[in-house]
Write an enzyme that holds these catalytic residues in place. Structure first.
Site, PDB file in Angstrom:
ATOM      1  CB  ILE A 175      84.604 -41.668  68.661  1.00 14.37           C
ATOM      2  CG1 ILE A 175      84.392 -42.822  69.650  1.00 14.37           C
ATOM      3  CG2 ILE A 175      85.804 -41.990  67.787  1.00 14.37           C
ATOM      4  CD1 ILE A 175      84.072 -44.185  68.967  1.00 14.37           C
ATOM      5  CB  SER A 176      85.524 -39.820  74.150  1.00 10.41           C
ATOM      6  OG  SER A 176      84.589 -38.776  73.990  1.00 10.41           O
TER       7      SER A 176
END
Ligand code: SAH
Length: 230
Positions: free
Chosen positions: A77-78
């Site tokens: 997840i960025s």
């Protein structure tokens, strides 16, 4: 009478303020506003969307920290700032239809869903599609449409899109994605494959694509369905 009023106020506040309310506020102030994210609608989306719902249970206490985090299938997840930066660059209108390549946790799609008409998001791994879709249902994000598949090919049946956001990195811009971009539409994509990549902004004007490098970034590679890097 006063007591009843006080109780109602407490109940009302607690329904808006989940356990991570203050972490989210802090994330918006320190990680986003302080670094130049100034679009009020984008900031409001980050205040609204519960990032902790999108991280693995083991990483719950890091849900609002200034990092990318691991998710299943060796993906990530960025970092919140990168999600915000890419979102702000697209400058979305409420009527826009947006294509995302790389659903992953679903967090980026959830942020986009607050700012446009509909989000179409493609994920290569079925397990990630399943978990993200379950979170969208739980949170009533009803304008997000998901699909398992190879996003290199886009989603021709739903094209054209006013915006395209690619959250995994190919070595080059997939030609077919530019054909699925509407006139005036914008695409943001990390280009370069392995190691450090360049975030590139493309815009279609009079049928022609203009390109601009905007930020060095690091994303997981875009893979085909045999696991080979594009
Ligand atoms: N937007 C995501 C980021 C996930 S990381 C989020 O907010 O969490 C990038 C994702 O792209 C990974 O889940 C990876 O499985 C996916 N991906 C890689 N190659 C792909 C392809 N060809 N088509 C669709 N998704 C792909």
């Amino acid at each position: 009478m006063l007591l009843i009023f006080a109780m109602i106020t407490v109940v009302e506040c607690s329904s808006q303020k989940d356990a991570f309310f203050y972490d989210r506020e802090k994330m918006v102030e320190l990680q986003l506003k302080n670094r130049g994210i100034n679009n009020e609608s984008v900031l409001a989306a980050f205040r609204q969307v519960p990032r902790h719902e999108f991280v693995l249970p083991d990483y719950l206490k890091y849900a609002y920290t200034d990092n990318p985090l691991p998710i299943n299938e060796g993906q990530t997840i960025s970092q919140p700032y990168i999600v915000a930066f890419m979102t702000q660059v697209l400058d979305l209108r409420k009527s826009d239809r947006v294509l995302e390549i790389g659903t992953g946790s679903g967090y980026q799609a959830a942020i986009l869903s607050q700012l446009c008409d509909s989000v179409f998001t493609i994920e290569l791994f079925e397990s990630l599609n399943t978990s993200a879709t379950a979170i969208f249902r739980k949170l009533n994000y009803n304008n997000i449409y998901t699909k398992v598949g190879d996003g290199y090919l886009g989603w021709p049946e739903k094209a054209p899109f006013d915006a395209i956001i690619v959250t995994c990195s190919p070595s080059h811009v997939p030609e077919v994605l530019t054909t699925q971009l509407a006139e005036g539409g914008k695409m943001v994509i990390p280009v370069g494959g392995g190691g450090i990549q360049e975030l590139v902004l493309l815009q279609k004007k009079n049928g022609k694509i203009r390109k601009k490098d905007i930020l060095p970034v690091r994303f997981v590679p875009m893979l085909n369905d045999s696991g080979k890097k594009y």
